[in-house]
Write an enzyme that holds these catalytic residues in place. Structure first.
Site, mmCIF file in Angstrom:
data_model
loop_
_atom_site.group_PDB
_atom_site.id
_atom_site.type_symbol
_atom_site.label_atom_id
_atom_site.label_comp_id
_atom_site.label_asym_id
_atom_site.label_seq_id
_atom_site.Cartn_x
_atom_site.Cartn_y
_atom_site.Cartn_z
ATOM 1 N N HIS A 142 40.756 3.368 -84.249
ATOM 2 C CA HIS A 142 40.920 3.206 -82.797
ATOM 3 C C HIS A 142 42.307 2.651 -82.469
ATOM 4 C CE1 HIS A 142 40.066 2.292 -78.619
ATOM 5 N NE2 HIS A 142 40.361 1.024 -78.820
ATOM 6 N N GLN A 249 44.096 -0.841 -66.743
ATOM 7 C CA GLN A 249 44.475 -1.500 -68.012
ATOM 8 C C GLN A 249 45.940 -1.241 -68.354
ATOM 9 O OE1 GLN A 249 42.202 0.089 -71.290
ATOM 10 N NE2 GLN A 249 43.225 -1.147 -72.844
ATOM 11 N N TYR A 253 48.390 -4.696 -68.559
ATOM 12 C CA TYR A 253 48.125 -5.384 -69.827
ATOM 13 C C TYR A 253 49.333 -6.068 -70.464
ATOM 14 C CZ TYR A 253 49.940 -2.050 -73.337
ATOM 15 O OH TYR A 253 50.738 -1.280 -74.130
ATOM 16 N N SER A 266 30.328 -5.136 -69.132
ATOM 17 C CA SER A 266 30.052 -4.805 -70.530
ATOM 18 C C SER A 266 28.535 -4.781 -70.652
ATOM 19 C CB SER A 266 30.620 -5.854 -71.486
ATOM 20 O OG SER A 266 32.005 -6.046 -71.255
ATOM 21 N N THR A 358 36.334 -1.168 -80.250
ATOM 22 C CA THR A 358 35.856 0.221 -80.266
ATOM 23 C C THR A 358 35.735 0.736 -81.693
ATOM 24 O OG1 THR A 358 36.980 0.500 -78.186
ATOM 25 C CG2 THR A 358 36.329 2.511 -79.314
HETATM 26 CA CA CA Z 1 36.665 -3.573 -76.105
#
Ligand code: CA
Length: 426
Positions: A142, A249, A253, A266, A358
């Site tokens: 990822h 994001q 970020y 979540s 992830t």
């Molecule tokens: Ca995450």
């Protein structure tokens, strides 16, 4: 103390379907509302929910040091604080109570009526009151995929990545159980070629296929947890869909990391499968590419062979499985994550939740996010019901499932299923 609850030969007098995620060897823990609207801690065998509060009041846990109200609570935090020995005693006892050779509860109709529920009579709640939530970034596939998209192949992994389990502190206030819908978030984003941001609905809402582990009280302020002890402080795991808004994001970020693109929701599966139940499924993890510092070095098999999948189901149509991955692909294991998290003396408490990051596998059909599956929208993912997806659309339901299987015993997590509704309107 042996984990007799894991005996693969044990059968139960509760009717269960072949291939259930919840055979008598699983015995997960959760919190639910009963048909009488009473909140209780429970477990599950097959499709039967079991009220542990009622079982305890009826004396079925006699001889195990438990406070009277330990299961009559709206979270598992106090029970988790009791520690590994108690979790093991309770799981072992539950296995005995429901063993097909044990007639005590089986032949007591009045007790059975108080203790057993069908799933449609109960409503699952969050199993723990999550004090702190930390999200790691521990899949090398990822991190490499995302790094390649945003920085190019040569700089895909940041210089620190092979030396420490990268993570950030998330928000616990938006952790929700399976079945609770969420709204498409809005925020600031920078459209392609623009220099000034605009405000509006995220157009790149994504899932992240993760698992999360839940800890018990582990250490005092200032006290690191050595890696060889770390697993003693892990109660169990859930499936974890760490919703992400990629456009929000991407703009926000730098330099402090994830913020509003990550903390709108979540979702977790509501039954915590204990680390004890997962013992038979231990496996070796990926070999370190670079030597790791001594406090992160470990012995033995610290990964777990958990099959994972993600499906997308548009409204009123069939679902399509879009990814199949495995928890064992995680480069930094849970013991390393917990040892690293506490090496500076940061306290970890009962009910804290640690996301794996992830869980992408090595092949394109095992990627754990739409960002990777559609390669930032360049390769739309085809759906069985017709149409395709680059990211998640309004009224899509995202479903994650996970299970282990070995020697005829399957230990599953059930599912975490969440529908994305349109932008919130008053
Ligand atoms: Ca995450």
């Amino acid at each position: 103390m042996p984990i007799t609850a894991n005996n693969p030969d044990r059968k139960t007098w509760i009717k269960t379907k072949h291939h259930t995620d919840f055979p008598i060897q699983n015995i997960p823990f959760g919190v639910f509302l009963t048909r009488d609207d009473i909140i209780t801690i429970g477990t599950r065998i097959g499709d039967t929910a079991i009220d542990l509060g009622a079982l305890h009041q009826l004396g079925y846990f006699d001889g195990i040091p438990l406070t009277d109200d330990i299961f009559l609570q709206d979270s598992l935090n106090d029970f988790i604080s009791d520690g590994k020995k108690t979790w093991r005693l309770v799981r072992n006892r539950i296995a005995e109570i429901f063993d097909e050779k044990n007639d005590t509860l089986k032949n007591n109709k009045k007790h059975r009526q108080e203790v057993l529920f069908s799933l449609d009579e109960i409503e699952m709640q969050l199993p723990v009151s999550v004090g702190d939530y930390t999200d790691f970034y521990s899949s090398i596939e990822h991190a490499t995929n995302v790094g390649t998209m945003f920085r190019g192949k040569d700089n895909a992994l940041m210089p620190n990545w092979l030396h420490l389990p990268v993570g950030y502190h998330g928000r616990s206030s938006s952790i929700i159980p399976s079945g609770i819908p969420i709204h498409r978030p809005q925020g600031q984003k920078l459209t392609n070629g623009a220099t000034e941001p605009i405000f509006g609905p995220s157009r790149l809402v994504d899932f992240e296929l993760e698992m999360a582990f839940i800890t018990t009280d582990a250490n005092q302020l200032g006290e690191p947890i050595p890696i060889q002890e770390a697993e003693d402080y892990i109660f169990g795991l859930v499936l974890f869909n760490d919703w992400s808004a990629r456009d929000i994001q991407k703009w926000e970020y730098v330099p402090l990391g994830p913020f509003l693109g990550k903390n709108f929701a979540s979702s977790i599966s509501p039954w915590i499968v204990t680390l004890d139940a997962l013992e038979p499924y231990r496996t070796a993890g990926p070999k370190p590419v670079k030597e790791q510092l001594p406090y992160l070095q470990y012995e033995g098999a610290k990964s777990f062979d958990i099959h994972l999948e993600v499906a997308i189901q548009p409204k009123n149509t069939e679902e399509t499985v879009v990814s199949k991955s495995n928890f064992k692909h995680m480069y930094w294991n849970m013991a390393q994550q917990l040892a690293h998290h506490t090496v500076n003396g940061c306290p970890v408490n009962s009910g804290d939740m640690m996301g794996s990051g992830t869980l992408s596998g090595p092949t394109p059909d095992s990627y754990g996010s739409m960002l990777e599956l559609s390669w930032k929208g360049e390769k739309p993912v085809q759906l069985k019901s017709g149409g395709s997806r680059k990211f998640i659309e309004d009224n899509d339901t995202v479903i994650m499932r996970g299970f282990c299987e070995k020697d005829g015993v399957r230990i599953g997590f059930g599912e975490v299923s969440t529908t994305l509704l349109p932008v919130f309107k008053k």
